[in-house]
Structures are given as C-alpha cells and as structure tokens.
Write a protein that holds these residues in place. Structure first.
Motif, mmCIF file in Angstrom:
data_model
loop_
_atom_site.group_PDB
_atom_site.id
_atom_site.type_symbol
_atom_site.label_atom_id
_atom_site.label_comp_id
_atom_site.label_asym_id
_atom_site.label_seq_id
_atom_site.Cartn_x
_atom_site.Cartn_y
_atom_site.Cartn_z
ATOM 1 N N ALA A 116 0.814 -1.211 0.000
ATOM 2 C CA ALA A 116 0.000 0.000 0.000
ATOM 3 C C ALA A 116 0.850 1.264 0.000
ATOM 4 O O ALA A 116 0.491 2.267 -0.624
ATOM 5 N N ARG A 117 1.957 1.248 0.716
ATOM 6 C CA ARG A 117 2.867 2.388 0.770
ATOM 7 C C ARG A 117 2.154 3.681 1.166
ATOM 8 O O ARG A 117 2.293 4.723 0.531
ATOM 9 N N VAL A 118 1.376 3.601 2.220
ATOM 10 C CA VAL A 118 0.730 4.797 2.765
ATOM 11 C C VAL A 118 1.716 5.438 3.740
ATOM 12 O O VAL A 118 2.078 4.843 4.747
ATOM 13 N N ASN A 119 2.146 6.646 3.415
ATOM 14 C CA ASN A 119 3.121 7.360 4.239
ATOM 15 C C ASN A 119 2.439 8.525 4.946
ATOM 16 O O ASN A 119 1.831 9.379 4.294
ATOM 17 N N ASP A 120 2.540 8.540 6.270
ATOM 18 C CA ASP A 120 1.862 9.585 7.031
ATOM 19 C C ASP A 120 2.855 10.650 7.476
ATOM 20 O O ASP A 120 4.074 10.478 7.394
ATOM 21 N N ARG A 121 2.324 11.758 7.974
ATOM 22 C CA ARG A 121 3.140 12.857 8.472
ATOM 23 C C ARG A 121 2.352 13.597 9.561
ATOM 24 O O ARG A 121 1.183 13.309 9.786
ATOM 25 N N GLU B 289 -0.073 2.629 10.417
ATOM 26 C CA GLU B 289 -0.038 1.468 11.296
ATOM 27 C C GLU B 289 -1.432 0.872 11.477
ATOM 28 O O GLU B 289 -1.603 -0.357 11.494
ATOM 29 N N GLY B 290 -2.426 1.725 11.622
ATOM 30 C CA GLY B 290 -3.793 1.237 11.792
ATOM 31 C C GLY B 290 -4.312 0.532 10.554
ATOM 32 O O GLY B 290 -4.928 -0.541 10.651
ATOM 33 N N LEU B 291 -4.076 1.110 9.375
ATOM 34 C CA LEU B 291 -4.523 0.474 8.130
ATOM 35 C C LEU B 291 -3.836 -0.874 7.924
ATOM 36 O O LEU B 291 -4.475 -1.844 7.496
ATOM 37 N N ALA B 292 -2.537 -0.942 8.217
ATOM 38 C CA ALA B 292 -1.813 -2.201 8.033
ATOM 39 C C ALA B 292 -2.367 -3.298 8.937
ATOM 40 O O ALA B 292 -2.591 -4.434 8.497
ATOM 41 N N GLU B 293 -2.622 -2.969 10.206
ATOM 42 C CA GLU B 293 -3.142 -3.965 11.136
ATOM 43 C C GLU B 293 -4.591 -4.326 10.806
ATOM 44 O O GLU B 293 -4.989 -5.496 10.873
ATOM 45 N N TYR B 294 -5.377 -3.316 10.435
ATOM 46 C CA TYR B 294 -6.772 -3.564 10.057
ATOM 47 C C TYR B 294 -6.853 -4.541 8.890
ATOM 48 O O TYR B 294 -7.630 -5.516 8.922
ATOM 49 N N TYR B 295 -6.056 -4.306 7.846
ATOM 50 C CA TYR B 295 -6.148 -5.158 6.656
ATOM 51 C C TYR B 295 -5.450 -6.506 6.835
ATOM 52 O O TYR B 295 -5.790 -7.474 6.141
ATOM 53 N N ALA B 296 -4.481 -6.594 7.761
ATOM 54 C CA ALA B 296 -3.917 -7.902 8.073
ATOM 55 C C ALA B 296 -5.000 -8.818 8.627
ATOM 56 O O ALA B 296 -5.064 -10.012 8.297
ATOM 57 N N ILE B 297 -5.879 -8.261 9.468
ATOM 58 C CA ILE B 297 -7.019 -9.011 9.998
ATOM 59 C C ILE B 297 -8.061 -9.244 8.912
ATOM 60 O O ILE B 297 -8.592 -10.348 8.745
ATOM 61 N N ASP C 53 -11.965 0.361 1.714
ATOM 62 C CA ASP C 53 -11.052 0.079 0.607
ATOM 63 C C ASP C 53 -10.880 1.299 -0.282
ATOM 64 O O ASP C 53 -9.773 1.585 -0.765
ATOM 65 N N ASP C 54 -11.952 2.036 -0.517
ATOM 66 C CA ASP C 54 -11.883 3.225 -1.373
ATOM 67 C C ASP C 54 -11.051 4.323 -0.725
ATOM 68 O O ASP C 54 -10.338 5.064 -1.409
ATOM 69 N N VAL C 55 -11.123 4.436 0.590
ATOM 70 C CA VAL C 55 -10.298 5.405 1.305
ATOM 71 C C VAL C 55 -8.825 5.002 1.200
ATOM 72 O O VAL C 55 -7.945 5.843 0.981
ATOM 73 N N LEU C 56 -8.551 3.711 1.364
ATOM 74 C CA LEU C 56 -7.181 3.215 1.221
ATOM 75 C C LEU C 56 -6.624 3.546 -0.158
ATOM 76 O O LEU C 56 -5.503 4.045 -0.289
ATOM 77 N N HIS C 57 -7.398 3.289 -1.197
ATOM 78 C CA HIS C 57 -6.932 3.558 -2.556
ATOM 79 C C HIS C 57 -6.640 5.034 -2.756
ATOM 80 O O HIS C 57 -5.663 5.402 -3.421
ATOM 81 N N ALA C 58 -7.478 5.891 -2.179
ATOM 82 C CA ALA C 58 -7.251 7.333 -2.291
ATOM 83 C C ALA C 58 -5.985 7.741 -1.560
ATOM 84 O O ALA C 58 -5.202 8.570 -2.052
ATOM 85 N N ALA C 59 -5.747 7.169 -0.375
ATOM 86 C CA ALA C 59 -4.538 7.480 0.385
ATOM 87 C C ALA C 59 -3.286 6.995 -0.331
ATOM 88 O O ALA C 59 -2.222 7.637 -0.260
ATOM 89 N N MET C 60 -3.384 5.881 -1.030
ATOM 90 C CA MET C 60 -2.243 5.342 -1.768
ATOM 91 C C MET C 60 -1.804 6.270 -2.896
ATOM 92 O O MET C 60 -0.639 6.253 -3.300
ATOM 93 N N ARG C 61 -2.721 7.072 -3.401
ATOM 94 C CA ARG C 61 -2.379 7.968 -4.515
ATOM 95 C C ARG C 61 -1.659 9.226 -4.048
ATOM 96 O O ARG C 61 -1.114 9.964 -4.866
ATOM 97 N N LEU C 62 -1.656 9.475 -2.733
ATOM 98 C CA LEU C 62 -0.967 10.640 -2.188
ATOM 99 C C LEU C 62 0.459 10.279 -1.787
ATOM 100 O O LEU C 62 0.734 9.162 -1.350
#
Length: 409
Positions: A284-289, A297-305, A371-380
């Motif tokens: 996913a490569r979601v990078n926060d700031r 971290e939350g998205l990674a753990e959420y989707y691992a489950i 999932d749609d939110v994740l995809h949008a975050a991945m584009r940033l």
C-alpha cells in the motif's frame, strides 16, 4: 502542396531523429564484496562517464558505519550529528569505494542486521546510503548490482530482478537515484519459490534457522486473491527472509521484501499476522506525516485481519473475540496522534477504522467501503489526519460521524 510536403518531411524527420534526442544512458555499477571476517562489506560505485553527474550528496547518518573512502574526483566528508559525504566524480570513468559495517544491534541486544561466518542478513539501504543526485540534463543512470561472495557461500537473494548469477538490475521509477534498497540475504541458504498471480515469491533463510518456508507460502497462497482484489499494485518479485535468535523478534517491510523472525507464529493466538501486516505496509505504501502514524499502522493492522477474514480464515466468532481483545488492549487510549504509536494505540485505530468502514457501507448502501479510502490514500505522497478525514468524507459524500472524535484531536 509544398507546405504540406514540408510538414510531412518534418514529421518523418522527428520520428527518425527523436530517439537521438532522448536521455543519454550512463552505466552506474554497484559492486559489493562481503567480508564476514571483519563484519563489513566493501562497496564500489562506478560511473561509466563521471561527467554525467555533478555530485552525489550522501546521508551517512551518524557516520559510524562507513569508513575507508576512496574516490576518483573530489570527496568531502562533512562530520556532525548528520554526517554527509559529497562526491564530485572525475570526468571520465570514475569510482567511489568505501566500507560499511553490516551487523547492527538494538538496545535489547538483538540484531537488526547481522553477518556470521556462514551468512549475512542485511539491508541494501545500508550498503548504499540515500543521496541527493545532481546530474547533467538529458542523462539517465542505468544501475546494476553485482555481489562477490566469500568462499563457501552459495547464493544471494534480493528483491531486484536477477540478470546473472550474483547480479541484479536496479530500477526504481519513483526515484532519480537508483540504489539497491530492501532486505537481502546471502550465504548457505534454504529457499522455496512459487508464483502468485503476477508475482514471483521467494522465501529464504540461512540453513538451520527454523524458517517455516512452506507455511509462509501456504498462507500467502491462501490470501493472495484477496490481496490482488484489495491492492492494484502487484510487484514482479517478492522476497521474504528470516532468521532466528539473536535476530530481532519482529517483522519489517522493505522494498518488495519482508524480514520475519522465524520463531513467532504466522498467525498469533490474538488472530493478527505480522507477515500480512508487513505485506500490506509494503504494497500500500501509505506514508503519514504530522503525528499521524496511526493511519499507516492502523490500516496495516486492520487489513492484516481483514484479508484473513475475507479469505475465510477467521470465523465470525473468532473475529468478535479479536474485537473484544482489541477493546481491552486499547482501554485508556485517549488520542491516536503521535509520531510512533504504541500497540494499544494501533488497537484503538483498528477499532476506529472498523467503525468507519461500517459507516461508509451503511451510508453508501454497500457501494463503497474503507477500501476506497485506502486507494485514495495510496495515490498521495503523504497523508495527515486532516487529509484522511477529507478523503473519507469524499468517499462518504458527507461528513463522518465516526471521525468526529477526540481521538483525532
């Protein structure tokens, strides 16, 4: 007719000569000689035409891991809390060589990277530190990586495409300076390979380290259809490496690669999976700031489950039991904001994301989801808390009741 003929001739000349005006390719070769007797690697960067590069400004961290610099051209070492090294190559074929210490220990005495007489587990990010590249206009560096192994060491595994026995092509379209990042493993190895969709998967470890290679491949095969449905990016190659004590008992993603300690289970009694968590992080490569570490971290753990659940590996009863444990673990958490969040904060973030997913599905009549939110975050390139709320509300089509919480303040 004459004007039309001129335009046709001009178009034809452009088609023929256009490639001649394209970027000039200049070879950049990395040669790495592993030296277990001194716990070092000798690294040499060679530019086929040094004049193509004005300078490479390396970030050497605190400077303690790098030594024995030799350069064709000018080399300037700038010491300090953030040591830098600036190389200005000579005009013709030019090389920069140095040594880097491989083994790196954590505060508890375990190893993040390690060199032994029989194998080495390392990061390419350490072999060639990050650098600011100032190159001539119209130049493209073509990078390759060659390893020289000690006697008795059989093989080297990296996440980069193999173009020879110990040789790899380094090409990262997202970066101007191509360098060999990601996890790497060399020595007397055991490995298993398979192809999942478009991805060649390799699971490798030093012999005798207890790596459950077939278990890893089985879990990945089980969830891979759900991975492909969730994440549109499918790497050509995925490397998973592992070792036992005294290596660090954790898991960590790198460039198209994952480190995994061999002792912990692939799916814990709690129902989470370090392997799947790092897989989501890597893909996913979601990078926060701005104190928004809870997002990645939350998205990674959420989707691992969630990936395990979607694949049929978790019953509704087990899922509810996991939710109950997350609630207990996160009791007392009053905010999700922070640079490096604690496990209790991640648990609270997962619960918030579950609520957000339910809200999106309810208000969009199951047409949209998290999932749609994740995809949008991945584009940033990066995302902070405020932007995450905006992305979620754009998916919802209205304000989010779930995200109106003091946890995000």
């Amino acid at each position: 007719m004459a004007a039309g003929l001129k335009r046709m001739l001009a178009a034809g000349l452009w088609a023929v000569c256009g490639p001649l005006w394209a970027a000039q390719k200049v070879d950049l070769d990395y040669h790495v000689h592993l030296l277990p007797q001194s716990d070092q690697a000798e690294v040499r960067l060679t530019l086929a035409r040094g004049s193509a590069v004005r300078s490479l400004d390396f970030d050497l961290g605190d400077g303690s891991r790098y030594s024995h610099f030799k350069a064709d051209g000018q080399w300037q070492l700038i010491p300090g809390n953030e040591t830098r090294g600036v190389w200005r190559p000579s005009a013709d074929k030019a090389s920069l060589s140095y040594r880097v210490r491989i083994s790196n220990t954590r505060k508890n005495g375990t190893f993040e990277t390690r060199m032994t007489p029989g194998w080495g587990l390392l990061r390419g990010d350490d072999l060639v530190p990050p650098a600011k590249l100032d190159q001539q206009d119209g130049t493209e560096l073509v990078s390759r990586l060659q390893f020289e192994l000690p006697d008795g060491w059989k093989s080297i595994e990296t996440a980069w495409p193999r173009i020879g026995k110990q040789r790899f092509r380094i090409d990262n379209p997202a970066r101007l300076f191509d360098r060999p990042t990601g996890w790497m493993l060399a020595g007397k190895l055991g490995s298993r390979r398979t192809r999942l969709g478009e991805t060649e998967v390799t699971v490798a470890s030093p012999q005798g380290q207890g790596m459950r290679r077939m278990d890893v491949l089985t879990l990945l095969t089980f969830v891979w259809p759900q991975v492909q449905a969730l994440v549109p990016r499918h790497p050509g190659k995925l490397l998973i490496i592992g070792a036992s004590d005294p290596m660090w008992r954790g898991a960590q993603a790198g460039h198209e690669s994952i480190y995994l300690h061999t002792r912990p289970p692939l799916v814990s009694e709690r129902g989470n999976s370090p392997l799947l968590r790092e897989l989501v992080q890597m893909l996913a490569r979601v990078n926060d700031r701005e104190r928004s570490d809870w997002i990645s971290e939350g998205l990674a753990e959420y989707y691992a489950i969630e990936l395990l659940r979607r694949a049929g590996g978790m019953s509704d009863e087990r899922y509810q039991s996991l939710d109950d444990r997350l609630a207990r673990d996160s009791k007392g958490v009053s905010t999700l904001r922070g640079e490096q969040v604690r496990p209790a904060t991640v648990a609270k973030a997962v619960l918030l994301l579950q609520e957000l997913d339910r809200e999106i599905r309810l208000k969009t009549r199951n047409k949209r989801s998290l999932d749609d939110v994740l995809h949008a975050a991945m584009r940033l390139e990066t995302v902070d808390t405020q932007e995450f709320v905006q992305l979620s509300e754009s998916v919802l089509g209205e304000s989010s009741t779930v995200l109106e919480t003091r946890l995000l303040q």
